[in-house]
Design a protein around this motif. Structure first.
Motif, short mmCIF file in Angstrom:
data_model
loop_
_atom_site.label_atom_id
_atom_site.label_comp_id
_atom_site.label_asym_id
_atom_site.label_seq_id
_atom_site.Cartn_x
_atom_site.Cartn_y
_atom_site.Cartn_z
N PRO A 20 0.37 -1.30 0.12
CA PRO A 20 0.04 -0.15 0.14
C PRO A 20 0.83 0.83 0.11
CG PRO A 20 -0.87 -1.70 1.53
CD PRO A 20 0.58 -2.41 1.39
N ALA A 21 0.46 2.19 -0.83
CA ALA A 21 1.07 3.85 -0.87
C ALA A 21 0.90 5.01 -0.91
CB ALA A 21 2.30 3.65 -2.56
N SER A 22 1.57 5.60 -0.53
CA SER A 22 0.46 7.24 -0.55
C SER A 22 0.29 7.17 -1.65
CB SER A 22 1.03 7.92 0.11
OG SER A 22 2.29 8.70 -0.05
N PRO A 23 -0.19 8.86 -1.84
CA PRO A 23 0.37 9.42 -3.26
C PRO A 23 1.21 10.63 -3.11
CG PRO A 23 -1.33 10.63 -1.94
CD PRO A 23 -1.06 9.09 -1.30
N LEU A 24 1.98 10.88 -4.51
CA LEU A 24 3.11 11.69 -4.35
C LEU A 24 2.60 13.08 -4.13
CD1 LEU A 24 6.36 12.81 -5.55
CD2 LEU A 24 4.66 13.35 -7.77
N THR A 25 4.06 13.05 -2.09
CA THR A 25 3.08 14.01 -1.98
C THR A 25 4.75 15.09 -1.33
OG1 THR A 25 2.08 12.72 -0.57
CG2 THR A 25 2.61 14.71 0.34
N LEU A 26 4.59 17.18 -1.41
CA LEU A 26 5.73 17.32 -0.70
C LEU A 26 5.34 17.89 0.02
CD1 LEU A 26 8.49 19.23 -2.14
CD2 LEU A 26 6.01 21.15 -2.51
N ALA A 27 6.77 17.10 0.23
CA ALA A 27 7.01 17.96 2.70
C ALA A 27 8.35 19.22 1.92
CB ALA A 27 7.02 16.47 3.26
N VAL A 28 7.64 19.90 2.96
CA VAL A 28 8.65 21.69 3.13
C VAL A 28 8.58 21.64 5.11
CG1 VAL A 28 9.60 23.87 2.63
CG2 VAL A 28 8.47 21.81 0.74
#
Length: 753
Positions: free
Chosen positions: A390-398
């Protein structure tokens, strides 16, 4: 009495004479110059045809000069959202006079003045405009010769043009398409049209109708995709139609990531030289897709631990939080954990890996020895599977830490989700800790750590699963400054703001197979770039090993990353469903399913100022494939099929290379060095002593159907990774250098062509 009357009459007579003389003088002074002017002014009616002809020629010459880059006119957006025009001369310095600059107001449907007065440009110049903050539409430039030029507002990064158009509704009546079967499709504001090149004008706002060819694709704002197998008619209805430009960031250009990490591996520098950038104020940027089970984010609170974590609250602890460290700079890190965020006190122990959903935290190690952490309590759900998990969507963390104010900020997908301030405004800058991604600790013992040692690359040890990440890593960017909210939001749309402040940039969409001599820690490439696909590794050295190197595109001499060599080696060719096209460290937002299932060529135009490091002869190499032998093991030994690709390269307007990669075969059609063309080597040479205009026209087709050798035909056969992958890169061999290297961002200044 009589004498007085006579005297008065005389006075009146003299006054009349004086008045008449003065009037005569005035009339004479006015008429004489007028007569002289009339007598010396040429008869314009006799030369009007000649003047019109000269003006027309001058207008055409101005268009030609601007198209050739004298000057190139670009519109950019600053760090605070202000818009400015850049004029850059590539060859000469022909003056150009601008009498009007305008921006388009979508609310009124009118062009509004963006600069209060005319001005003349005689050299490289930057002009700030009066537009709304954050304006991203078109800028209209009108010259004194009547020419009109349009410049889309971009940010720092290269400009790519493709046959993708957007509808901007400027009237009360929307645009629509009618099909041959008499079906009507309404096109709301923001509808995108993907079709063949040269079918639609680059810019139009009229009541005209345009024929759409077979295979045109309509992408509505709601996400619905409408295909036109038999074409149709576009009715514009006086709305705005413009060809879209994609902002990207340098090379390489690809449809995949390379940095897939298991939960016991990492990417880090070699155990030699400076270990981390040693920053106080900093901004950490990391794209990621989490997959499988991860250790939860646990924060050790000395006493009276709250039952639940909250946003906009800083948690001070003696020990580093646990969780999957997606990036660790040596004194700050972004963490992704699974399961509930835990606030624990003694004698509780942190929990082992948990199942999703996922959470994100930002932590810093303060100079007083304590740890400060803020969290996002909104869960990130799973949306599919990657590598069977199971995987998350593409995410941008800053994550942002400002040492002047002591402020910590955490952004998710461009939105501020948590913010807090600490009294201690300096970080514990530890020169012994390693900068790395995916894991921050590879030892055992107590689960609570007062310091994180980081994790160097090129090691045969696994990371501790309480501090390790599992999933795919996109670009990693480390800044030595605190980015503004507007700059952080721009990252989400494919921009790289403030490139001069970047300390580390790992694109994570390309890597190099290298040999490392462990006695001297020298690194050499294992293959030649003159063949596609690339050659295999060189002979083994008794004092070395092989690894995958991720170059720091901000400084190729420092902080290059190397993949860990534990049981699970990161993979290449991972075309995740969420990741479409990457231009260096920026995502390009296009729907892959549209490109895969629609036989459409995408043409990319890249233009930048290339700055040589030293005068001399340079050799440039074109790569249509990404060579990483053995890197697909974790993807079930998938067979990789490359998309059909075509490329033409220009230096200062002169063609220096043309080639194609069709049906997995390379064809060098032209090189300015005939020897390379005869031997089918994708290289060209150029003597550089000053900055030049580098322009690349790159076309690819990701269609999963049959193969064709001509641009406009579909790509090769299907591969087991669902669709053909795309890759394109330019490397250079500098004067006196032994190996081809990536072109760093310090030597490229992208601008609109």
């Amino acid at each position: 009495m009589v004498e007085k009357k006579v005297s008065n009459k005389r006075s009146k007579g003299i006054s009349l004479v004086i008045a008449f003389v003065v009037l005569a003088i005035i009339i004479f002074s006015v008429l004489i110059p007028f007569i002289i002017i009339r007598s010396t002014t040429p008869n314009y009616s006799n030369i009007s045809a000649v003047s019109a002809s000269a003006l027309s020629s001058e207008r055409e010459l101005q268009v030609q000069e601007v198209e050739s880059g004298d000057p190139s006119i670009s519109a950019f957006q600053g760090s605070q959202g202000q818009v400015y025009l850049c004029f850059h001369y590539n060859h000469g310095s022909t003056p150009i006079t601008i009498i009007g600059v305008y921006y388009f107001c979508q609310n009124t449907g009118k062009w509004i003045s963006a600069y209060p007065k005319p001005f003349t440009v005689t050299g490289n110049e930057r002009i700030y405009l009066f537009t709304p903050i954050g304006y991203t539409g078109l800028i209209e430039i009108v010259t004194n010769l009547g020419n009109i030029f349009y410049a889309p507002v971009s940010t720092i990064g290269a400009a790519f043009s493709i046959p993708l158009y957007k509808i901007t509704q400027t009237t009360s009546t929307p645009s629509y398409v009618t099909t041959p079967c008499h079906k009507t499709i309404i096109l709301p504001n923001g509808t995108e049209i993907i079709t063949r090149c040269c079918v639609l004008p680059k810019l139009a706002q009229s009541n005209s109708c345009y024929k759409l060819p077979n295979g045109t694709v309509l992408v509505l704002p709601c996400g619905k995709v409408c295909r036109l197998p038999n074409g149709g008619i576009l009715h514009l209805n006086n709305n705005l139609l413009k060809q879209e430009y994609i902002n990207s960031a340098y090379f390489p250009f690809s449809s995949f990531l390379t940095g897939y990490q298991s939960d016991n591996d990492n990417i880090g520098p070699l155990p030699v030289g400076q270990r981390n950038p040693e920053l106080n104020t900093q901004t950490i940027v990391q794209w990621f897709i989490a997959s499988g089970n991860l250790a939860p984010i646990c924060i050790y609170v000395c006493s009276n631990a709250p039952s639940t974590a909250q946003e906009n609250t800083v948690y001070i602890s003696k020990y580093a939080p646990t969780g999957g460290y997606i990036v660790w700079t040596g004194d700050a890190g972004l963490i992704v954990g699974a399961g509930k965020i835990g606030l624990v006190d003694s004698p509780h122990q942190p929990s082992g890996p948990q199942s999703p959903p996922y959470y994100v935290a930002f932590t810093v190690h303060l100079a007083n020895g304590s740890w400060a952490t803020i969290v996002d309590t909104t869960p990130i759900p799973t949306v599919g599977k990657e590598n069977g998990q199971p995987a998350s969507p593409l995410t941008l963390a800053v994550g942002v830490f400002n040492s002047k104010t002591g402020t910590l900020c955490l952004y998710i997908n461009g939105t501020l989700v948590s913010k807090a301030t600490v009294n201690c405004k300096k970080l514990c800058v530890n020169p012994l800790s390693y900068f790395d991604v995916a894991s921050a600790y590879n030892g055992g013992g107590s689960p609570w750590l007062c310091e994180l040692p980081g994790f160097p690359g090129d090691m045969y040890t696994g990371g501790n699963n309480l501090y390790s990440f599992n999933g795919a890593l996109g670009p990693t960017i480390i800044y030595n400054t605190s980015l503004t909210p507007h700059q952080i939001k721009s990252l989400l749309v494919g921009c790289i703001p403030s490139p001069d402040n970047i300390v580390i940039l790992w694109s994570q969409n390309s890597a190099e197979y290298v040999h490392i001599c462990t006695s001297t820690w020298t690194v050499t490439p294992c293959y030649k770039y003159c063949s596609n696909p690339q050659g295999g590794p060189a002979g083994k050295c008794p004092y070395g090993e092989y690894d995958y190197e991720v170059f720091n595109l901000a400084n190729l001499c420092q902080f290059n990353g190397f993949w860990g060599l534990a049981g699970a080696i990161p993979t290449s060719f991972a075309p995740f469903s969420d990741v479409v096209l990457w231009g260096g460290a920026s995502p390009i937002v296009l729907n892959p399913s549209v490109l895969v299932h629609c036989n459409v060529n995408i043409t990319v135009r890249y233009s930048a100022c290339l700055i040589p490091t030293t005068p001399g002869g340079y050799i440039f190499s074109i790569s249509f494939t990404d060579p990483l032998p053995g890197a697909t093991v974790e993807r079930n030994v998938q067979t990789v099929t490359y998309a059909n690709e075509w490329a033409t390269v220009y230096i200062n307007g002169q063609k220096v290379f043309e080639g194609k990669f069709v049906n997995n075969q390379l064809y060098v059609l032209y090189s300015n060095d005939p020897c390379y063309q005869q031997k089918n080597i994708p290289e060209f040479g150029c003597y550089l002593k000053s900055p030049v205009n580098l322009t690349v026209i790159f076309t690819f087709n990701m269609y999963e159907g049959g193969a064709n050798n001509q641009p406009g035909g579909p790509a090769g056969p299907q591969s087991s990774c669902n669709y053909p992958v795309v890759y394109f890169n330019i490397m250079w061999l500098q004067p006196g250098a032994q190996w081809l290297t990536y072109i760093p961002i310090t030597q490229l200044e992208p601008y609109q062509a």
